[in-house]
Design a protein around this motif. Structure first.
Motif, PDB file in Angstrom:
ATOM      1  N   THR A 146       0.924  -1.243  -0.052  1.00  0.00           N
ATOM      2  CA  THR A 146      -0.050  -0.071  -0.015  1.00  0.00           C
ATOM      3  C   THR A 146       0.873   1.466   0.002  1.00  0.00           C
ATOM      4  O   THR A 146       0.515   2.123  -0.609  1.00  0.00           O
ATOM      5  N   GLU A 147       2.149   1.373   0.562  1.00  0.00           N
ATOM      6  CA  GLU A 147       2.954   2.595   0.687  1.00  0.00           C
ATOM      7  C   GLU A 147       4.195   2.066   0.068  1.00  0.00           C
ATOM      8  O   GLU A 147       5.077   1.258   0.605  1.00  0.00           O
ATOM      9  N   VAL A 148       4.600   2.642  -0.975  1.00  0.00           N
ATOM     10  CA  VAL A 148       5.962   2.511  -1.601  1.00  0.00           C
ATOM     11  C   VAL A 148       6.328   4.079  -2.029  1.00  0.00           C
ATOM     12  O   VAL A 148       5.781   4.885  -1.929  1.00  0.00           O
ATOM     13  N   GLU A 149       7.688   3.955  -2.170  1.00  0.00           N
ATOM     14  CA  GLU A 149       8.369   5.318  -2.567  1.00  0.00           C
ATOM     15  C   GLU A 149       8.187   5.558  -3.851  1.00  0.00           C
ATOM     16  O   GLU A 149       7.900   4.685  -4.866  1.00  0.00           O
ATOM     17  N   GLU A 150       8.348   6.767  -3.970  1.00  0.00           N
ATOM     18  CA  GLU A 150       7.969   7.397  -5.637  1.00  0.00           C
ATOM     19  C   GLU A 150       8.771   6.792  -6.630  1.00  0.00           C
ATOM     20  O   GLU A 150      10.042   6.708  -6.401  1.00  0.00           O
ATOM     21  N   GLY A 151       8.242   6.333  -7.799  1.00  0.00           N
ATOM     22  CA  GLY A 151       9.019   5.725  -8.598  1.00  0.00           C
ATOM     23  C   GLY A 151       8.804   4.415  -8.716  1.00  0.00           C
ATOM     24  O   GLY A 151       9.384   3.572  -9.463  1.00  0.00           O
ATOM     25  N   PHE A 152       8.187   3.732  -7.763  1.00  0.00           N
ATOM     26  CA  PHE A 152       7.872   2.286  -7.691  1.00  0.00           C
ATOM     27  C   PHE A 152       6.539   2.084  -7.546  1.00  0.00           C
ATOM     28  O   PHE A 152       5.686   2.770  -7.202  1.00  0.00           O
ATOM     29  N   GLU A 153       6.005   0.919  -8.353  1.00  0.00           N
ATOM     30  CA  GLU A 153       4.805   0.707  -8.538  1.00  0.00           C
ATOM     31  C   GLU A 153       4.047   0.101  -7.141  1.00  0.00           C
ATOM     32  O   GLU A 153       5.039  -0.903  -6.653  1.00  0.00           O
ATOM     33  N   ASN A 154       2.953  -0.101  -6.911  1.00  0.00           N
ATOM     34  CA  ASN A 154       2.181  -0.621  -5.793  1.00  0.00           C
ATOM     35  C   ASN A 154       2.054  -2.395  -6.088  1.00  0.00           C
ATOM     36  O   ASN A 154       2.330  -3.184  -5.000  1.00  0.00           O
ATOM     37  N   THR A 155       2.022  -2.582  -7.387  1.00  0.00           N
ATOM     38  CA  THR A 155       1.426  -3.831  -7.718  1.00  0.00           C
ATOM     39  C   THR A 155       2.545  -4.575  -8.530  1.00  0.00           C
ATOM     40  O   THR A 155       3.077  -3.893  -9.469  1.00  0.00           O
ATOM     41  N   ASN A 156       3.087  -5.776  -7.987  1.00  0.00           N
ATOM     42  CA  ASN A 156       3.875  -6.501  -9.024  1.00  0.00           C
ATOM     43  C   ASN A 156       3.374  -7.938  -9.460  1.00  0.00           C
ATOM     44  O   ASN A 156       2.715  -8.476  -8.246  1.00  0.00           O
ATOM     45  N   THR A 157       3.462  -8.221 -10.414  1.00  0.00           N
ATOM     46  CA  THR A 157       2.903  -9.903 -10.971  1.00  0.00           C
ATOM     47  C   THR A 157       4.299 -10.715 -11.305  1.00  0.00           C
ATOM     48  O   THR A 157       5.162 -10.179 -11.868  1.00  0.00           O
ATOM     49  N   GLU A 158       3.907 -11.846 -11.029  1.00  0.00           N
ATOM     50  CA  GLU A 158       4.750 -12.856 -11.408  1.00  0.00           C
ATOM     51  C   GLU A 158       3.874 -14.211 -12.227  1.00  0.00           C
ATOM     52  O   GLU A 158       3.160 -14.701 -11.701  1.00  0.00           O
ATOM     53  N   THR A 159       4.424 -14.427 -13.460  1.00  0.00           N
ATOM     54  CA  THR A 159       3.581 -15.531 -14.192  1.00  0.00           C
ATOM     55  C   THR A 159       4.829 -16.604 -14.459  1.00  0.00           C
ATOM     56  O   THR A 159       5.779 -16.316 -14.961  1.00  0.00           O
ATOM     57  N   SER A 160       4.761 -17.801 -13.983  1.00  0.00           N
ATOM     58  CA  SER A 160       5.674 -18.760 -14.035  1.00  0.00           C
ATOM     59  C   SER A 160       5.194 -20.053 -14.203  1.00  0.00           C
ATOM     60  O   SER A 160       3.995 -20.432 -14.153  1.00  0.00           O
ATOM     61  N   VAL A 161       6.117 -20.877 -15.018  1.00  0.00           N
ATOM     62  CA  VAL A 161       5.663 -22.334 -15.531  1.00  0.00           C
ATOM     63  C   VAL A 161       7.189 -22.922 -15.134  1.00  0.00           C
ATOM     64  O   VAL A 161       8.170 -22.814 -15.232  1.00  0.00           O
ATOM     65  N   THR A 162       6.702 -24.103 -13.944  1.00  0.00           N
ATOM     66  CA  THR A 162       7.760 -24.555 -13.416  1.00  0.00           C
ATOM     67  C   THR A 162       7.719 -26.310 -13.303  1.00  0.00           C
ATOM     68  O   THR A 162       6.459 -26.653 -13.582  1.00  0.00           O
ATOM     69  N   LEU A 163       8.546 -27.103 -13.194  1.00  0.00           N
ATOM     70  CA  LEU A 163       8.471 -28.508 -13.176  1.00  0.00           C
ATOM     71  C   LEU A 163       8.756 -28.814 -11.584  1.00  0.00           C
ATOM     72  O   LEU A 163       9.875 -28.142 -11.088  1.00  0.00           O
ATOM     73  N   ILE A 164       8.102 -29.657 -11.039  1.00  0.00           N
ATOM     74  CA  ILE A 164       8.084 -29.947  -9.438  1.00  0.00           C
ATOM     75  C   ILE A 164       8.629 -31.331  -9.664  1.00  0.00           C
ATOM     76  O   ILE A 164       7.839 -32.183 -10.004  1.00  0.00           O
ATOM     77  N   TYR A 165       9.636 -31.793  -8.848  1.00  0.00           N
ATOM     78  CA  TYR A 165      10.049 -32.963  -8.497  1.00  0.00           C
ATOM     79  C   TYR A 165       9.789 -33.380  -6.831  1.00  0.00           C
ATOM     80  O   TYR A 165      10.170 -32.594  -6.058  1.00  0.00           O
ATOM     81  N   SER A 166       9.016 -34.142  -6.507  1.00  0.00           N
ATOM     82  CA  SER A 166       8.534 -34.719  -5.248  1.00  0.00           C
ATOM     83  C   SER A 166       9.700 -35.727  -4.817  1.00  0.00           C
ATOM     84  O   SER A 166       9.792 -36.851  -5.542  1.00  0.00           O
ATOM     85  N   PHE A 167       9.837 -35.603  -3.553  1.00  0.00           N
ATOM     86  CA  PHE A 167      10.906 -36.763  -3.101  1.00  0.00           C
ATOM     87  C   PHE A 167      10.431 -36.842  -1.562  1.00  0.00           C
ATOM     88  O   PHE A 167      10.007 -36.028  -0.813  1.00  0.00           O
TER      89      PHE A 167
END
Length: 266
Positions: A245-266
């Protein structure tokens, strides 16, 4: 007559031996510790434009009335930069973000739905407006429902948050490094649904609401779809949204990440 009885006895020998083996075979116990590692690519918008490599490790420990969770995530970024002299754009590879989350739940009754929790969070993110952010919270949670195909957990409790704003000599005016603490109310929710034998949907949401209106509050959401390729290997598509909600001037409040990953379970 005796020959018929003997033949019948011989015919039942294989069945009786199988039943005896089934009775003697030990029951496979559920492991107390499970883990999974993931690796893949990530595309970000917001404060930075980059093509990244994402890695993660998740560890889960269950024993008695205790459930312990540990999650580690790291990003290796190829950041888009512009040459001041030529104006040409290029990508520079840097390691600049990682976070770790730990939480312990203690069930109030054996096999019960209510639990007490304690959680810790730490994040370093070089390209956000913060040098690092950390928080701690304790409280109460409940398993609101659990079926063969879906479950919903949610917890809430008070806590404290500490943010360190990054020093930026190029900003106008210059941004000095400073730390800011705030009392918070933290709430988390996790919904899981198995669409079929191979596909699982998850929605996670956490809010860290500052009790003072002029302090920074944090909202995070992750939506994911996981497909089982083989027993120990999964394909995961995820969308993560972080909001301050509170960021310094020049930075956006919202950041998004879209990822595609492989997961190995052990």
């Amino acid at each position: 007559m005796k020959s018929k009885i003997a033949i019948a006895a011989l015919l039942t020998l294989p069945l009786s031996s199988q039943l005896a083996f089934a009775e003697e075979a030990p029951v496979k116990e559920k492991p107390t510790i499970t883990a999974s590692a993931e690796l893949g690519f990530l595309f970000t918008t917001g404060n930075t434009k980059s093509g990244d490599i994402k890695a993660g490790l998740n560890i889960k420990h269950e024993e008695g009335q205790w459930l312990n969770l540990l999650a580690f995530n790291a990003l290796a970024k190829k950041l888009e930069t512009e040459d001041a002299d030529t104006g040409e754009e290029s990508f520079e590879t840097t390691d600049n973000k990682w976070d770790i989350t730990g939480q312990s739940n203690y069930s109030l009754e054996e096999g019960g739905k209510n639990y007490l929790y304690g959680s810790l969070y730490y994040e370093q993110n070089r390209f956000s407006g913060f040098d690092y952010q950390t928080s701690a919270s304790i409280g109460w949670g409940r398993q609101w429902w659990e079926t063969e195909t879906s479950s919903f957990f949610a917890d809430i409790g008070p806590g404290i948050k500490y943010d360190v704003i990054s020093y930026d000599p190029h900003a106008t005016p210059v941004i000095e490094e400073k730390g800011e603490s705030a009392a918070i109310m933290q709430a988390q929710a996790l919904y899981t649904s198995k669409i079929n034998e191979y596909v699982e949907f998850k929605q996670y949401f956490v809010v860290k609401q500052a009790l003072d209106s002029d302090k920074n509050s944090v909202y995070k959401s992750e939506t994911s779809l996981t497909t089982k390729l083989i027993e120990s290997l999964q394909f995961k598509f995820a969308l993560r949204v972080d909001y301050d909600t509170e960021v310094e001037e020049g930075f956006e409040n919202t950041n998004t990440e879209t990822s595609v990953t492989l997961i190995y379970s052990f």
